[in-house]
Design an enzyme around this catalytic site. Sequence first.
Site, mmCIF file in Angstrom:
data_model
loop_
_atom_site.group_PDB
_atom_site.id
_atom_site.type_symbol
_atom_site.label_atom_id
_atom_site.label_comp_id
_atom_site.label_asym_id
_atom_site.label_seq_id
_atom_site.Cartn_x
_atom_site.Cartn_y
_atom_site.Cartn_z
ATOM 1 N N ASP A 1 -8.407 -3.737 -1.694
ATOM 2 C CA ASP A 1 -7.254 -4.490 -1.983
ATOM 3 C C ASP A 1 -5.799 -4.166 -1.744
ATOM 4 O O ASP A 1 -4.994 -5.103 -1.297
ATOM 5 C CB ASP A 1 -7.099 -4.599 -3.917
ATOM 6 C CG ASP A 1 -8.321 -5.153 -4.434
ATOM 7 O OD1 ASP A 1 -8.764 -6.026 -4.071
ATOM 8 O OD2 ASP A 1 -9.033 -4.359 -4.998
ATOM 9 N N HIS B 1 -11.353 3.014 -7.372
ATOM 10 C CA HIS B 1 -12.157 1.853 -7.566
ATOM 11 C C HIS B 1 -13.050 2.206 -8.730
ATOM 12 O O HIS B 1 -13.817 3.445 -8.835
ATOM 13 C CB HIS B 1 -12.927 1.461 -6.399
ATOM 14 C CG HIS B 1 -13.495 0.042 -6.521
ATOM 15 N ND1 HIS B 1 -14.818 -0.082 -7.081
ATOM 16 C CD2 HIS B 1 -12.986 -1.125 -5.749
ATOM 17 C CE1 HIS B 1 -15.161 -1.542 -7.008
ATOM 18 N NE2 HIS B 1 -13.854 -1.964 -6.154
#
Length: 432
Positions: free
Chosen positions: A363, A306
């Site tokens: 995600d 991320h």
Amino acid sequence: MNKTAKIEIDGKSYTFPVVEGSEGECGIDISTLRQVTGCITLDDGYANTGSCLSKVTFIDGEKGILQYRGIPIEELAQNSTFVETAFLIINGHLPSEDEMAKFSSQLTQFQNLHEDMKFHFEGFPSNAHPMAILSSMINATSCFYPQVMQPYDPETFQIMSSRLLSQVRTIAAFSYRKSHGLPIIYPKPSYKYTQNFLHMMFSDPYEDFVIKPEVWRALDLIFLLHADHEQNCSTATVRYVASSRANLFACAAAGVCALWGPLHGGANQAVIDMLEDIRQGGDDGRKFINEVKDKKSGKRLMGFGHRVYKNYDPRAKIIKKRCDQLLEVLKINDPLLDIAKRLEECALNDSYFIERKLYPNVDFYSGIIMRALGIPVEMFTVIFAIGRMPGWIANYREIAEETSQRIYRPRQIYTGLTKNPYVPMEDRVSKP
């Protein structure tokens, strides 16, 4: 003693105040930089630029911390619901029993769209992307409630924000039904927020969709975990548009458009696309993992790592547990989910990924959950938009309530031609 920072330009020193946030993060206030020095800063992508002061969300990417209004995401995921969390984010505090009852009642009251809006849905082609419909219809909704166009008023804001939060799921469900040629399913007052969305998505006119507790709770958790995430691309867009004093619905529609980009809201869709490519290649994931380690292969492991979190994404830890529980309950036989579990196992135990802190992010798991729930890939970003709506509303509110707020207007460093004369048509030469 107040902290200051010095900047030296051509041997001349300038002093600027240092602003310290409530969690100890520091920022150099350069709001007078151009005025006193004639220079501006250049920060491509604003990665080192604080665009605002905000009380909504705190993130510490190094430590893997995410808090809404000071409350750790772990506590909210354990004890709260999306609707209660939405109230917290928008209003700044957890609701009392009476406040929660009123808020829930408003969401139920406002969940139906104006009947004339059905004709707008009919104007879209059958293959229209749900995100295009969502952004257009949110913007169009403002036409039916002219009071939203008036200058900011706290009482009107409360009504309009509840209307937007409620109707975004109705618009989203109608968008899905439209894109699949299915009849529209109206919301039911007896269902709660997330249950109603699933009902509008998957029920038939002659038979209601059976909503298992594990199913609606998994989707509710996805909404909650995405409710806000500091100044990301779409939230910054909402604030940018709000600074022009555009109405709440227009700002939310702008947020949807920003979220639509594959580098932002499309990340969970990219996870499923990756898994599908692996399956079509006859691989079970092992070959792909080795290719990812080879920089020359050009293969990317989607759903891992991320930009903000340099540690484990705190949302991923929470949603992984719910993902495992859901798959066990539903007992789904899906080759893509088998590949996903294999990639997860490899990444969590392989020193290559551990050393680079490439842990599965939110995600990765949200994509797996939505596929397991039967939500089509083109709706993934729409789900994200529903979840992010409280954060957009709260950030809009901060802009609207700041009376001294100026319109956002970044500067630039011009690198184009200088003193380029106009050339008459007959003297121009075609460029190769």
